[in-house]
Design a protein around this motif. Structure first.
Motif, short mmCIF file in Angstrom:
data_model
loop_
_atom_site.label_atom_id
_atom_site.label_comp_id
_atom_site.label_asym_id
_atom_site.label_seq_id
_atom_site.Cartn_x
_atom_site.Cartn_y
_atom_site.Cartn_z
N GLU A 154 37.26 47.31 -117.29
CA GLU A 154 37.67 47.17 -115.89
C GLU A 154 36.46 46.94 -115.00
O GLU A 154 36.51 46.14 -114.05
N SER A 155 35.36 47.65 -115.30
CA SER A 155 34.15 47.48 -114.50
C SER A 155 33.60 46.06 -114.64
O SER A 155 33.22 45.42 -113.65
N ARG A 156 33.58 45.56 -115.88
CA ARG A 156 33.10 44.19 -116.08
C ARG A 156 34.02 43.17 -115.43
O ARG A 156 33.56 42.18 -114.86
N ALA A 157 35.32 43.44 -115.49
CA ALA A 157 36.27 42.52 -114.86
C ALA A 157 36.07 42.50 -113.35
O ALA A 157 36.12 41.44 -112.71
N GLU A 158 35.83 43.69 -112.78
CA GLU A 158 35.59 43.75 -111.33
C GLU A 158 34.30 43.03 -110.96
O GLU A 158 34.24 42.32 -109.95
N ALA A 159 33.26 43.22 -111.80
CA ALA A 159 32.00 42.52 -111.54
C ALA A 159 32.17 41.01 -111.63
O ALA A 159 31.64 40.26 -110.80
N ARG A 160 32.94 40.55 -112.63
CA ARG A 160 33.19 39.10 -112.74
C ARG A 160 33.97 38.58 -111.54
O ARG A 160 33.70 37.48 -111.05
N ALA A 161 34.93 39.39 -111.08
CA ALA A 161 35.71 38.97 -109.91
C ALA A 161 34.82 38.85 -108.67
O ALA A 161 34.94 37.91 -107.88
N GLN A 162 33.90 39.81 -108.52
CA GLN A 162 32.97 39.74 -107.38
C GLN A 162 32.06 38.53 -107.50
O GLN A 162 31.79 37.85 -106.49
N CYS A 163 31.59 38.27 -108.72
CA CYS A 163 30.73 37.09 -108.92
C CYS A 163 31.48 35.80 -108.59
O CYS A 163 30.94 34.90 -107.95
N ARG A 164 32.75 35.74 -109.03
CA ARG A 164 33.55 34.55 -108.73
C ARG A 164 33.78 34.41 -107.23
O ARG A 164 33.71 33.29 -106.69
N ALA A 165 34.03 35.55 -106.55
CA ALA A 165 34.24 35.50 -105.10
C ALA A 165 32.97 35.05 -104.39
O ALA A 165 33.03 34.22 -103.46
N GLN A 166 31.82 35.57 -104.82
CA GLN A 166 30.56 35.17 -104.21
C GLN A 166 30.26 33.69 -104.48
O GLN A 166 29.79 32.97 -103.59
N ALA A 167 30.54 33.27 -105.70
CA ALA A 167 30.31 31.85 -106.03
C ALA A 167 31.21 30.95 -105.19
O ALA A 167 30.79 29.90 -104.71
N LEU A 168 32.48 31.37 -105.02
CA LEU A 168 33.40 30.58 -104.22
C LEU A 168 32.96 30.54 -102.77
O LEU A 168 33.02 29.49 -102.11
N GLN A 169 32.49 31.69 -102.25
CA GLN A 169 32.02 31.73 -100.88
C GLN A 169 30.81 30.83 -100.70
O GLN A 169 30.69 30.09 -99.71
N GLY A 170 29.87 30.89 -101.67
CA GLY A 170 28.70 30.01 -101.60
C GLY A 170 29.08 28.54 -101.67
O GLY A 170 28.51 27.71 -100.97
N HIS A 171 30.06 28.24 -102.52
CA HIS A 171 30.52 26.85 -102.64
C HIS A 171 31.12 26.36 -101.32
O HIS A 171 30.83 25.24 -100.88
N ARG A 172 31.94 27.21 -100.71
CA ARG A 172 32.54 26.82 -99.44
C ARG A 172 31.48 26.67 -98.35
O ARG A 172 31.57 25.77 -97.50
N ARG A 173 30.46 27.55 -98.37
CA ARG A 173 29.39 27.45 -97.38
C ARG A 173 28.63 26.14 -97.55
O ARG A 173 28.31 25.45 -96.57
N ARG A 174 28.34 25.79 -98.82
CA ARG A 174 27.63 24.53 -99.05
C ARG A 174 28.48 23.32 -98.65
O ARG A 174 27.96 22.34 -98.11
N GLN A 175 29.79 23.41 -98.91
CA GLN A 175 30.67 22.32 -98.47
C GLN A 175 30.63 22.16 -96.96
O GLN A 175 30.57 21.04 -96.44
N LEU A 176 30.68 23.30 -96.23
CA LEU A 176 30.64 23.24 -94.77
C LEU A 176 29.32 22.66 -94.28
O LEU A 176 29.30 21.84 -93.36
N GLN A 177 28.21 23.08 -94.93
CA GLN A 177 26.91 22.54 -94.54
C GLN A 177 26.85 21.03 -94.77
O GLN A 177 26.31 20.29 -93.94
N ARG A 178 27.40 20.59 -95.91
CA ARG A 178 27.41 19.15 -96.18
C ARG A 178 28.24 18.39 -95.15
O ARG A 178 27.87 17.30 -94.72
N ARG A 179 29.38 18.98 -94.76
CA ARG A 179 30.22 18.33 -93.76
C ARG A 179 29.50 18.25 -92.41
O ARG A 179 29.55 17.23 -91.72
N VAL A 180 28.83 19.36 -92.02
CA VAL A 180 28.10 19.38 -90.75
C VAL A 180 26.98 18.35 -90.77
O VAL A 180 26.77 17.61 -89.81
N GLU A 181 26.25 18.27 -91.90
CA GLU A 181 25.17 17.31 -92.01
C GLU A 181 25.70 15.87 -91.98
O GLU A 181 25.09 15.00 -91.34
#
Length: 255
Positions: A154-181
């Protein structure tokens, strides 16, 4: 003991090393034959046919081998590998195999219930079946024994979920930056194009107005000169000539 298709097949025990090797060889041959793909026959038919061939090749009798069967299923982090009791009935063990496999797909509660029933079921074996309380105690003990493993999973699953959420957030941030640029580049390009169009229009207007401005300047100078001369020579007549020159200028400006 040999294992294939989630079946455990055990031979009779013996103190004779030579006979033990012959029994193991017969089980291995039986496993090899039963594992062959044959869509036209069931697993039970393949096992029975494989046993008959293996005994004949090894020169053994059914009483020499005395095979017994068990089945197992993995419950993952719930309780590890769950094993059925041992029975001499191939038909019974295949029934257990099916029931435990189906229950596993429904989660731990269904698997525990099926396992308890299998443990407490009458069987063709020397050992007696467990009572229902004993079977439940065994299932609950297996559950408790794997508590640490479940927590780790369960701990590893939670850590993977957090990593996926952070990766998704970073991906969305980069997409927004690319759109702004991209929008900034489009805006800058539009501004440069607008300036170029304004400069081109200004140049065109200047080119078209240059002859009229030259004529206008000449008329203005002529009018001023006529006005000065008229005042000097004739007084009122000069004023009239000056006004005519100004009218001419006004007409050219209007045109």
């Amino acid at each position: 003991t040999i294992c294939f298709s989630k079946l455990l097949v055990r031979s009779a025990t013996t103190s004779c090393p030579a006979l033990a090797r012959r029994l193991h060889a017969a089980l291995a041959r039986m496993c090899e034959l039963a594992s062959e793909d044959d869509a036209s026959s069931t697993l039970q038919e393949r096992v029975l046919a494989a046993k008959k061939i293996a005994l004949a090749e090894a020169g053994l009798l059914e009483e020499d081998l005395r095979p017994s069967y068990a089945t197992y299923v993995s419950s993952g982090s719930c309780a590890g590998t769950i094993e059925s009791p041992t029975t001499a009935s191939l038909e019974q063990v295949l029934s257990w195999r099916q029931r435990l496999g189906d229950a596993r797909q429904q989660g731990w509660a269904e698997l525990r219930s099926a396992w308890v029933k299998v443990l407490s079921e009458e069987r063709c074996s020397i050992s007696a079946p467990l009572t229902e309380p004993q079977a439940k105690a065994r299932a609950d003990f297996a559950w408790r024994r794997h508590a640490e493993r479940r927590a780790s999973v369960e701990s590893r699953a939670e850590a993977r979920a957090q990593c996926r959420a952070q990766a998704l957030q970073g991906h969305r941030r980069r997409q927004l930056q690319r759109r702004v640029e991209a929008e900034r580049r489009r805006t800058a390009h539009a501004e440069r194009r607008l300036k170029a169009l304004v400069a081109k229009a200004t140049s065109t207007v200047d080119r078209l107005l240059s002859p009229k401005r030259a004529i206008l300047d000449g008329v203005v100078r002529l009018g001023r000169l006529s006005a000065v001369r008229g005042v000097s020579e004739v007084g009122g007549v000069g004023d009239t000539a000056g006004w005519r020159a100004q009218d001419t200028v006004q007409t050219l400006v209007t045109v």
